[in-house]
Design a protein around this motif. Structure first.
Motif, PDB file in Angstrom:
ATOM      1  N   ILE A  72      18.716 -55.878 -16.754  1.00 53.81           N
ATOM      2  CA  ILE A  72      19.699 -56.902 -17.080  1.00 53.81           C
ATOM      3  C   ILE A  72      19.159 -58.221 -16.545  1.00 53.81           C
ATOM      4  CG2 ILE A  72      21.146 -56.398 -15.064  1.00 53.81           C
ATOM      5  CD1 ILE A  72      23.553 -57.108 -17.114  1.00 53.81           C
ATOM      6  N   ASN A  73      19.004 -59.170 -17.442  1.00 54.16           N
ATOM      7  CA  ASN A  73      18.303 -60.399 -17.106  1.00 54.16           C
ATOM      8  C   ASN A  73      19.087 -61.630 -17.513  1.00 54.16           C
ATOM      9  OD1 ASN A  73      16.029 -58.886 -16.247  1.00 54.16           O
ATOM     10  ND2 ASN A  73      15.383 -58.679 -18.377  1.00 54.16           N
ATOM     11  N   LEU A  74      18.882 -62.683 -16.746  1.00 58.36           N
ATOM     12  CA  LEU A  74      19.374 -64.014 -17.066  1.00 58.36           C
ATOM     13  C   LEU A  74      18.128 -64.865 -17.257  1.00 58.36           C
ATOM     14  CD1 LEU A  74      22.141 -64.175 -14.318  1.00 58.36           C
ATOM     15  CD2 LEU A  74      22.446 -63.668 -16.761  1.00 58.36           C
ATOM     16  N   VAL A  75      17.865 -65.255 -18.482  1.00 61.23           N
ATOM     17  CA  VAL A  75      16.626 -65.966 -18.805  1.00 61.23           C
ATOM     18  C   VAL A  75      16.938 -67.367 -19.328  1.00 61.23           C
ATOM     19  CG1 VAL A  75      15.370 -63.816 -19.243  1.00 61.23           C
ATOM     20  CG2 VAL A  75      16.464 -65.016 -21.149  1.00 61.23           C
ATOM     21  N   GLU A  76      15.890 -68.173 -19.383  1.00 65.10           N
ATOM     22  CA  GLU A  76      16.024 -69.550 -19.863  1.00 65.10           C
ATOM     23  C   GLU A  76      17.123 -70.296 -19.110  1.00 65.10           C
ATOM     24  OE1 GLU A  76      16.179 -69.765 -24.138  1.00 65.10           O
ATOM     25  OE2 GLU A  76      14.690 -68.180 -24.329  1.00 65.10           O
ATOM     26  N   VAL A  77      17.047 -70.228 -17.782  1.00 64.27           N
ATOM     27  CA  VAL A  77      18.018 -70.896 -16.928  1.00 64.27           C
ATOM     28  C   VAL A  77      17.822 -72.405 -17.038  1.00 64.27           C
ATOM     29  CG1 VAL A  77      18.787 -71.216 -14.548  1.00 64.27           C
ATOM     30  CG2 VAL A  77      18.066 -68.938 -15.331  1.00 64.27           C
ATOM     31  N   ARG A  78      18.920 -73.094 -17.363  1.00 66.90           N
ATOM     32  CA  ARG A  78      18.882 -74.562 -17.424  1.00 66.90           C
ATOM     33  C   ARG A  78      20.309 -75.100 -17.462  1.00 66.90           C
ATOM     34  NH1 ARG A  78      17.562 -72.858 -22.555  1.00 66.90           N
ATOM     35  NH2 ARG A  78      18.924 -73.624 -24.203  1.00 66.90           N
ATOM     36  N   ALA A  82      22.445 -69.733 -18.628  1.00 63.39           N
ATOM     37  CA  ALA A  82      21.320 -68.816 -18.865  1.00 63.39           C
ATOM     38  C   ALA A  82      21.683 -67.887 -20.010  1.00 63.39           C
ATOM     39  CB  ALA A  82      21.005 -68.000 -17.617  1.00 63.39           C
ATOM     40  N   GLU A  83      20.665 -67.303 -20.599  1.00 63.48           N
ATOM     41  CA  GLU A  83      20.889 -66.305 -21.644  1.00 63.48           C
ATOM     42  C   GLU A  83      20.860 -64.913 -21.025  1.00 63.48           C
ATOM     43  OE1 GLU A  83      19.610 -64.890 -26.032  1.00 63.48           O
ATOM     44  OE2 GLU A  83      19.562 -66.991 -25.410  1.00 63.48           O
ATOM     45  N   LEU A  84      21.882 -64.136 -21.327  1.00 66.77           N
ATOM     46  CA  LEU A  84      21.999 -62.766 -20.856  1.00 66.77           C
ATOM     47  C   LEU A  84      21.266 -61.835 -21.808  1.00 66.77           C
ATOM     48  CD1 LEU A  84      23.463 -60.508 -19.139  1.00 66.77           C
ATOM     49  CD2 LEU A  84      25.236 -60.589 -20.910  1.00 66.77           C
ATOM     50  N   GLY A  85      20.503 -60.918 -21.240  1.00 70.32           N
ATOM     51  CA  GLY A  85      19.874 -59.864 -22.024  1.00 70.32           C
ATOM     52  C   GLY A  85      19.896 -58.574 -21.225  1.00 70.32           C
ATOM     53  N   TYR A  86      20.067 -57.453 -21.912  1.00 69.87           N
ATOM     54  CA  TYR A  86      20.082 -56.173 -21.208  1.00 69.87           C
ATOM     55  C   TYR A  86      19.634 -55.074 -22.153  1.00 69.87           C
ATOM     56  CZ  TYR A  86      24.629 -56.046 -23.529  1.00 69.87           C
ATOM     57  OH  TYR A  86      25.633 -56.113 -24.461  1.00 69.87           O
ATOM     58  N   ARG A  87      19.146 -54.000 -21.560  1.00 74.52           N
ATOM     59  CA  ARG A  87      18.805 -52.789 -22.296  1.00 74.52           C
ATOM     60  C   ARG A  87      19.040 -51.612 -21.379  1.00 74.52           C
ATOM     61  NH1 ARG A  87      12.910 -52.933 -24.460  1.00 74.52           N
ATOM     62  NH2 ARG A  87      13.794 -54.588 -25.676  1.00 74.52           N
ATOM     63  N   ILE A  88      19.668 -50.594 -21.921  1.00 73.49           N
ATOM     64  CA  ILE A  88      20.060 -49.412 -21.162  1.00 73.49           C
ATOM     65  C   ILE A  88      19.276 -48.214 -21.682  1.00 73.49           C
ATOM     66  CG2 ILE A  88      22.005 -47.894 -20.568  1.00 73.49           C
ATOM     67  CD1 ILE A  88      22.236 -50.780 -19.417  1.00 73.49           C
ATOM     68  N   ALA A  89      18.797 -47.373 -20.776  1.00 75.03           N
ATOM     69  CA  ALA A  89      18.038 -46.177 -21.153  1.00 75.03           C
ATOM     70  C   ALA A  89      18.878 -45.279 -22.060  1.00 75.03           C
ATOM     71  CB  ALA A  89      17.629 -45.399 -19.905  1.00 75.03           C
ATOM     72  N   GLU A  90      18.213 -44.606 -22.965  1.00 72.35           N
ATOM     73  CA  GLU A  90      18.910 -43.696 -23.875  1.00 72.35           C
ATOM     74  C   GLU A  90      19.747 -42.684 -23.104  1.00 72.35           C
ATOM     75  OE1 GLU A  90      17.944 -41.003 -27.817  1.00 72.35           O
ATOM     76  OE2 GLU A  90      16.293 -41.477 -26.443  1.00 72.35           O
ATOM     77  N   LYS A  91      19.214 -42.151 -22.008  1.00 68.70           N
ATOM     78  CA  LYS A  91      19.928 -41.125 -21.246  1.00 68.70           C
ATOM     79  C   LYS A  91      21.198 -41.652 -20.579  1.00 68.70           C
ATOM     80  CE  LYS A  91      17.330 -41.697 -16.932  1.00 68.70           C
ATOM     81  NZ  LYS A  91      16.365 -41.089 -16.027  1.00 68.70           N
TER      82      LYS A  91
END
Length: 166
Positions: A72-78, A82-91
Motif C-alpha cells: 500500500i503506497n502513497l506516491v507522487e506526494v505534492r 498523494a496518490e493511493l495505490g495498493y495490491r493484495i495477494a491472491e491468498k
C-alpha cells in the motif's frame, strides 16, 4: 498479527517473492509489470527507497507472520496530497484486508506524513477496488480511460485521519 511497515532495504527479497507469486493474479485486473520489472528489481528497489527518502513517496508492505500480504503506497506526494495505490495477494483477497489497510494508511497519511487529501484511480471492471474506495470514503471525481479500459478517478479529503468505518 497483520501490520503495515514502511518499505526498507531488507524488504527486497520478500517483496520480489510477493510480486512473482502474484504476477498472474495481478495481471488479470491491472497491466502486467513486464519482465523488465523483475529483471531490474534490485535497482528499482534502490531507486524507490531513494525517492522515498526524498519525500516523493511513502511506500509500505502489509505483512503478517507468514510474509507479505500486500503493498500500500502513497506516491507522487505534492502539495499535501498523494496518490493511493495498493495490491493484495491472491491468498488474502476478499477478506477485508484492503479496506483495513486503506483505513490505516489514511491515518498514517495525516499523522505521519501531514497529507490533507488522497487521490486514487481504478478501472470500472475492478469491482473489488471500487468497493474498497467507496467503503473508505473516496468520492468519484471523473471518468477516464486507461488505454482501452474505462476507469474512474477518486479523491478523499483527510480531515480527522480516519475514513468512515462502514
Amino acid at each position: 498479527m497483520t501490520s503495515i511497515s514502511r518499505l526498507r532495504p531488507d524488504h527486497a527479497e520478500a517483496l520480489l517473492t510477493f510480486e512473482r507469486e502474484n504476477r498472474t493474479y495481478f495481471a488479470a485486473s491491472i497491466t502486467d509489470r513486464g519482465d523488465a520489472y523483475f529483471a531490474e528489481f534490485t535497482e528499482r528497489h534502490r531507486v524507490l527507497l531513494a525517492e522515498q527518502d526524498a519525500g516523493l513517496h511513502h511506500l509500505h508492505l502489509i505483512e503478517d507472520g507468514g510474509g507479505v500480504l500486500g503493498r500500500i503506497n502513497l506516491v507522487e506526494v505534492r502539495d499535501g496530497s498523494a496518490e493511493l495505490g495498493y495490491r493484495i495477494a491472491e491468498k488474502a483477497a476478499g477478506q477485508g484486508l484492503a479496506t483495513w489497510a486503506v483505513r490505516r494508511i489514511c491515518v498514517l497519511a495525516v499523522e505521519e506524513y501531514g497529507l490533507t487529501s488522497l487521490r486514487a484511480e481504478t478501472t470500472l471492471d475492478n469491482t473489488g477496488s471500487r468497493a474498497v474506495l467507496a467503503r473508505t470514503g473516496f468520492e468519484p471525481l471523473e471518468d477516464v480511460m486507461f488505454g482501452d479500459r474505462p476507469g474512474r478517478r477518486y479523491v478523499l479529503e483527510l480531515s480527522g485521519g480516519a475514513p468512515p468505518a462502514h
